[in-house]
Write a protein that holds these residues in place. Structure first.
Motif, PDB file in Angstrom:
ATOM      1  N   LYS A 135       0.840  -1.211   0.000  1.00 22.91           N
ATOM      2  CA  LYS A 135       0.000   0.000   0.000  1.00 22.91           C
ATOM      3  C   LYS A 135       0.868   1.252   0.000  1.00 22.91           C
ATOM      4  CE  LYS A 135      -3.893  -1.943   2.487  1.00 22.91           C
ATOM      5  NZ  LYS A 135      -4.255  -2.199   3.868  1.00 22.91           N
ATOM      6  N   GLN A 136       1.972   1.237   0.776  1.00 25.42           N
ATOM      7  CA  GLN A 136       2.872   2.405   0.776  1.00 25.42           C
ATOM      8  C   GLN A 136       3.458   2.613  -0.609  1.00 25.42           C
ATOM      9  OE1 GLN A 136       5.679   2.522   4.238  1.00 25.42           O
ATOM     10  NE2 GLN A 136       4.623   0.627   4.751  1.00 25.42           N
ATOM     11  N   CYS A 137       3.845   1.493  -1.245  1.00 26.41           N
ATOM     12  CA  CYS A 137       4.431   1.610  -2.589  1.00 26.41           C
ATOM     13  C   CYS A 137       3.415   2.171  -3.577  1.00 26.41           C
ATOM     14  CB  CYS A 137       4.934   0.244  -3.061  1.00 26.41           C
ATOM     15  SG  CYS A 137       6.355  -0.295  -2.097  1.00 26.41           S
ATOM     16  N   LEU A 138       2.147   1.768  -3.409  1.00 28.55           N
ATOM     17  CA  LEU A 138       1.115   2.259  -4.327  1.00 28.55           C
ATOM     18  C   LEU A 138       0.876   3.766  -4.156  1.00 28.55           C
ATOM     19  CD1 LEU A 138      -1.390  -0.741  -4.255  1.00 28.55           C
ATOM     20  CD2 LEU A 138       0.128  -0.047  -6.131  1.00 28.55           C
ATOM     21  N   VAL A 139       1.075   4.285  -2.928  1.00 31.66           N
ATOM     22  CA  VAL A 139       0.969   5.743  -2.716  1.00 31.66           C
ATOM     23  C   VAL A 139       1.984   6.445  -3.620  1.00 31.66           C
ATOM     24  CG1 VAL A 139       1.416   7.613  -1.056  1.00 31.66           C
ATOM     25  CG2 VAL A 139       0.092   5.600  -0.346  1.00 31.66           C
ATOM     26  N   LEU A 140       3.211   5.931  -3.643  1.00 31.75           N
ATOM     27  CA  LEU A 140       4.272   6.547  -4.450  1.00 31.75           C
ATOM     28  C   LEU A 140       4.001   6.386  -5.945  1.00 31.75           C
ATOM     29  CD1 LEU A 140       7.274   5.412  -2.251  1.00 31.75           C
ATOM     30  CD2 LEU A 140       6.626   7.783  -2.703  1.00 31.75           C
ATOM     31  N   VAL A 141       3.558   5.189  -6.344  1.00 27.55           N
ATOM     32  CA  VAL A 141       3.302   4.940  -7.775  1.00 27.55           C
ATOM     33  C   VAL A 141       2.175   5.848  -8.268  1.00 27.55           C
ATOM     34  CG1 VAL A 141       2.427   3.196  -9.389  1.00 27.55           C
ATOM     35  CG2 VAL A 141       4.178   2.577  -7.713  1.00 27.55           C
ATOM     36  N   LYS A 142       1.120   5.988  -7.449  1.00 27.56           N
ATOM     37  CA  LYS A 142      -0.027   6.832  -7.849  1.00 27.56           C
ATOM     38  C   LYS A 142       0.411   8.297  -7.958  1.00 27.56           C
ATOM     39  CE  LYS A 142      -4.838   7.626  -6.467  1.00 27.56           C
ATOM     40  NZ  LYS A 142      -5.001   8.698  -5.516  1.00 27.56           N
ATOM     41  N   LEU A 143       1.202   8.750  -6.977  1.00 29.79           N
ATOM     42  CA  LEU A 143       1.681  10.127  -7.020  1.00 29.79           C
ATOM     43  C   LEU A 143       2.535  10.349  -8.266  1.00 29.79           C
ATOM     44  CD1 LEU A 143       2.112  12.951  -5.802  1.00 29.79           C
ATOM     45  CD2 LEU A 143       3.912  11.996  -4.357  1.00 29.79           C
ATOM     46  N   ALA A 144       3.403   9.391  -8.567  1.00 26.63           N
ATOM     47  CA  ALA A 144       4.259   9.528  -9.759  1.00 26.63           C
ATOM     48  C   ALA A 144       3.400   9.643 -11.021  1.00 26.63           C
ATOM     49  CB  ALA A 144       5.208   8.332  -9.858  1.00 26.63           C
ATOM     50  N   GLU A 145       2.320   8.874 -11.079  1.00 26.40           N
ATOM     51  CA  GLU A 145       1.439   8.941 -12.267  1.00 26.40           C
ATOM     52  C   GLU A 145       0.768  10.313 -12.358  1.00 26.40           C
ATOM     53  OE1 GLU A 145       0.385   4.183 -12.345  1.00 26.40           O
ATOM     54  OE2 GLU A 145      -1.171   5.599 -11.716  1.00 26.40           O
ATOM     55  N   GLU A 146       0.312  10.834 -11.206  1.00 23.72           N
ATOM     56  CA  GLU A 146      -0.359  12.149 -11.226  1.00 23.72           C
ATOM     57  C   GLU A 146       0.611  13.248 -11.662  1.00 23.72           C
ATOM     58  OE1 GLU A 146      -3.366  10.945  -7.563  1.00 23.72           O
ATOM     59  OE2 GLU A 146      -1.717  12.334  -7.200  1.00 23.72           O
ATOM     60  N   LEU A 147       1.846  13.165 -11.165  1.00 22.16           N
ATOM     61  CA  LEU A 147       2.829  14.185 -11.520  1.00 22.16           C
ATOM     62  C   LEU A 147       3.259  14.043 -12.979  1.00 22.16           C
ATOM     63  CD1 LEU A 147       4.971  14.137  -8.259  1.00 22.16           C
ATOM     64  CD2 LEU A 147       3.347  15.893  -8.970  1.00 22.16           C
ATOM     65  N   ALA A 148       3.432  12.801 -13.429  1.00 21.26           N
ATOM     66  CA  ALA A 148       3.862  12.580 -14.818  1.00 21.26           C
ATOM     67  C   ALA A 148       2.826  13.138 -15.796  1.00 21.26           C
ATOM     68  CB  ALA A 148       4.077  11.087 -15.062  1.00 21.26           C
ATOM     69  N   ALA A 149       1.566  13.142 -15.384  1.00 17.12           N
ATOM     70  CA  ALA A 149       0.509  13.624 -16.278  1.00 17.12           C
ATOM     71  C   ALA A 149       0.631  15.117 -16.566  1.00 17.12           C
ATOM     72  CB  ALA A 149      -0.861  13.314 -15.679  1.00 17.12           C
ATOM     73  N   ILE A 150       1.302  15.867 -15.679  1.00 13.70           N
ATOM     74  CA  ILE A 150       1.426  17.315 -15.938  1.00 13.70           C
ATOM     75  C   ILE A 150       2.873  17.749 -16.129  1.00 13.70           C
ATOM     76  CG2 ILE A 150      -0.652  17.998 -14.650  1.00 13.70           C
ATOM     77  CD1 ILE A 150       1.838  19.162 -12.732  1.00 13.70           C
ATOM     78  N   ASP A 151       3.837  16.826 -15.961  1.00 15.69           N
ATOM     79  CA  ASP A 151       5.251  17.206 -16.015  1.00 15.69           C
ATOM     80  C   ASP A 151       5.977  16.272 -16.999  1.00 15.69           C
ATOM     81  OD1 ASP A 151       7.978  17.557 -15.507  1.00 15.69           O
ATOM     82  OD2 ASP A 151       7.647  18.051 -13.396  1.00 15.69           O
ATOM     83  N   PRO A 152       6.104  16.700 -18.261  1.00 16.46           N
ATOM     84  CA  PRO A 152       6.664  15.815 -19.294  1.00 16.46           C
ATOM     85  C   PRO A 152       8.081  15.329 -18.956  1.00 16.46           C
ATOM     86  CG  PRO A 152       5.727  17.804 -20.288  1.00 16.46           C
ATOM     87  CD  PRO A 152       5.690  18.008 -18.812  1.00 16.46           C
ATOM     88  N   ALA A 153       8.909  16.188 -18.347  1.00 19.79           N
ATOM     89  CA  ALA A 153      10.288  15.775 -18.034  1.00 19.79           C
ATOM     90  C   ALA A 153      10.270  14.648 -16.999  1.00 19.79           C
ATOM     91  CB  ALA A 153      11.086  16.964 -17.511  1.00 19.79           C
ATOM     92  N   LEU A 154       9.389  14.798 -16.014  1.00 16.92           N
ATOM     93  CA  LEU A 154       9.279  13.770 -14.980  1.00 16.92           C
ATOM     94  C   LEU A 154       8.731  12.472 -15.577  1.00 16.92           C
ATOM     95  CD1 LEU A 154       9.968  13.826 -11.982  1.00 16.92           C
ATOM     96  CD2 LEU A 154       7.586  14.423 -11.505  1.00 16.92           C
ATOM     97  N   LYS A 155       7.790  12.623 -16.491  1.00 13.52           N
ATOM     98  CA  LYS A 155       7.210  11.433 -17.142  1.00 13.52           C
ATOM     99  C   LYS A 155       8.318  10.654 -17.868  1.00 13.52           C
ATOM    100  CE  LYS A 155       3.690  10.048 -20.573  1.00 13.52           C
ATOM    101  NZ  LYS A 155       4.194   8.720 -20.565  1.00 13.52           N
ATOM    102  N   ALA A 156       9.176  11.402 -18.582  1.00 15.14           N
ATOM    103  CA  ALA A 156      10.260  10.734 -19.322  1.00 15.14           C
ATOM    104  C   ALA A 156      11.183  10.015 -18.335  1.00 15.14           C
ATOM    105  CB  ALA A 156      11.031  11.767 -20.140  1.00 15.14           C
ATOM    106  N   THR A 157      11.456  10.658 -17.203  1.00 12.41           N
ATOM    107  CA  THR A 157      12.332  10.042 -16.194  1.00 12.41           C
ATOM    108  C   THR A 157      11.704   8.760 -15.648  1.00 12.41           C
ATOM    109  OG1 THR A 157      13.024  12.257 -15.568  1.00 12.41           O
ATOM    110  CG2 THR A 157      13.552  10.501 -14.014  1.00 12.41           C
ATOM    111  N   TYR A 158      10.426   8.827 -15.285  1.00 11.77           N
ATOM    112  CA  TYR A 158       9.766   7.635 -14.730  1.00 11.77           C
ATOM    113  C   TYR A 158       9.622   6.541 -15.792  1.00 11.77           C
ATOM    114  CZ  TYR A 158       8.421  10.437 -10.589  1.00 11.77           C
ATOM    115  OH  TYR A 158       8.428  11.208  -9.460  1.00 11.77           O
TER     116      TYR A 158
END
Ligand SMILES: CC(C)(COP(=O)(O)OP(=O)(O)OC[C@H]1O[C@@H](n2cnc3c(N)ncnc32)[C@H](O)[C@@H]1OP(=O)(O)O)[C@@H](O)C(=O)NCCC(=O)NCCSC(=O)C[C@](C)(O)C(=O)O
Ligand SMILES: [Mg+2]
Length: 389
Positions: free
Chosen positions: A360-383
């Motif tokens: 569940k803790q890992c899913l908090v991080l994965v979900k946050l990464a998805e939300e951020l990647a949706a608005i931050d193209p550089a971060l999306k490329a990194t992830y």
């Protein structure tokens, strides 16, 4: 059809009044937020309150003074580089610039396309001579563009009820179709004591930030800073034994500086999580000490905050980096997700036990990464480039 006496000045066009005159009756909440009526609008014609606060990225809430031409010049180029731009009308704006700041914010909001960046404002405090005009002028002019109104020096839920009702009235009058959300600053001792009630006071509540400077003054803490640590707030290593077997209190000993804000942030995080709203650190006033600023932001991120404030352009990059999960964290989180299969049971990974709760803790991080990647193209490329072995 309700006929109004001719002597009544009905003022400018008001969609809610037109609907009322046409006989449309809408369900509203006449009580002060009874549980059953919690999600009813507080004024006829106000938009329906949201049942869930959208998880929009807000790693940095960047403060600017709309009466300061140098800052205002920089706002258009900041769009898209920061998650939230906040036109500040309260403290840090000089008393003789309050009206310029309010008018400046209206102008910026009207003339700027904010794209993915949210527009927030911090209004003056509820006891100030400016707040009523702040609301009366901002909401009709730019209410449709304002995502969140930040309310300073909140004492208890009654302050939120007051703002809630006024916003509903102004939204109805101006025909605003999406509810404006409310963010409280935790900067009074009573506010901290009542933080759970504040978090639950209205469906408009979007989140809460720590206001360490006013809070310190209100609590009569003996500090003189805007956030951050203090060298006097420490724990000292036990004294070693001297030659005579007794404690040598004058021997060199390690000291560990403690976090003055730990208790308040943790309390705020719990209140926000329990209410389904978002907690934030606040200002870090030592603009030059970018290292300690990063530490304070990271402590807040680890404890559960989704973002922080940025007072100077150079704090934006720190906030964006700290409040985005690291590549290592995402890599590990994805490995745990893959190893856990249907999400139940326990497995060993790199010598450590993983189970439903660590997943569940890992899913908090994965979900946050998805939300951020949706608005931050550089971060999306990194992830996207992360390879899970
Ligand atoms: C700290 C200050 C005085 C240093 O301002 P400076 O001009 O001395 O800094 P600088 O390094 O020389 O600035 C470089 C350039 O960046 C600009 N600049 C500088 N800051 C910003 C900004 N924020 N947004 C956009 N542009 C900015 C500045 O105008 C300048 O432009 P230039 O190159 O054309 O000359 C200045 O950054 C500032 O006023 N920041 C905002 C302060 C603020 O909003 N305080 C209130 C929030 S904290 C608070 O209220 C507490 C709380 C929660 O209530 C509670 O704990 O109780
Ligand atoms: Mg303050």
């Amino acid at each position: 059809m309700v006929a109004l006496p001719e002597s009544v000045d009905t003022g400018a066009f008001c969609p809610a009044r037109e609907r009322y005159a046409a006989g449309v009756r809408e369900e509203t909440d006449m009580s002060l937020k009874s549980p059953k009526a919690f999600f009813a609008p507080l004024a006829v014609g106000a938009p329906q309150p949201l049942r869930e606060i959208p998880a929009r990225p807000s790693r940095a809430i960047h403060f600017f003074d709309p009466s300061n031409p140098k800052m205002v010049d920089k706002i258009p180029q900041m769009v898209g580089t920061v998650d939230v731009l906040l036109g500040n009308l309260e403290d840090a704006v000089k008393a003789d610039k309050k009206i310029d700041a309010r008018n400046g914010l209206i102008e910026i909001a009207k003339n700027t396309d904010f794209g993915p960046t949210q527009l927030w404002t911090r209004i003056n405090s509820l006891d100030s001579p400016w707040v009523l005009d702040d609301l009366n002028e901002l909401i009709p002019a730019i209410g449709q563009k304002l995502d969140v109104v930040m309310v300073p020096k909140v004492q208890g839920p009654e302050d939120i009820h007051y703002i809630d009702r006024i916003l509903a009235q102004l939204e109805a009058k101006a025909g605003i179709t999406k509810p404006i959300l409310v963010h409280a600053i935790l900067e009074t001792a009573r506010g901290v004591a009542e933080v759970e009630a504040i978090a639950l006071a209205s469906p408009r509540m979007q989140g809460i930030s720590l206001g360490p400077a006013d809070l310190a003054a209100d609590r009569k803490m003996k500090t003189t800073r805007v956030g951050g640590g203090h060298p006097g707030y420490l724990v000292r290593q036990d004294a070693p034994k001297g030659a005579d077997g007794t404690a040598d209190i004058h021997a060199a000993r390690a000291i560990f500086q403690q976090d003055l804000w730990h208790y308040t942030i943790a309390k705020m995080v719990d209140a926000c999580a329990a209410a389904g709203i978002y907690p934030y650190y606040g200002p870090f006033g030592d603009i030059t000490d970018v290292v300690a600023c990063e530490d304070q932001f990271r402590n807040a991120f680890l404890l559960g905050c989704v973002g922080t404030w940025s007072l100077h352009p150079k704090q934006i990059e720190i906030a964006n980096r700290v409040f985005s999960p690291s590549v290592e964290d995402i890599k590990h989180a994805r490995r745990v997700v893959a190893a856990m299969g249907d999400g139940t049971g326990a497995v060993m990974l790199d010598g450590k036990m993983e189970d439903d709760a660590s997943l569940k803790q890992c899913l908090v991080l994965v979900k946050l990464a998805e939300e951020l990647a949706a608005i931050d193209p550089a971060l999306k490329a990194t992830y996207d480039a992360i390879e899970v072995d």
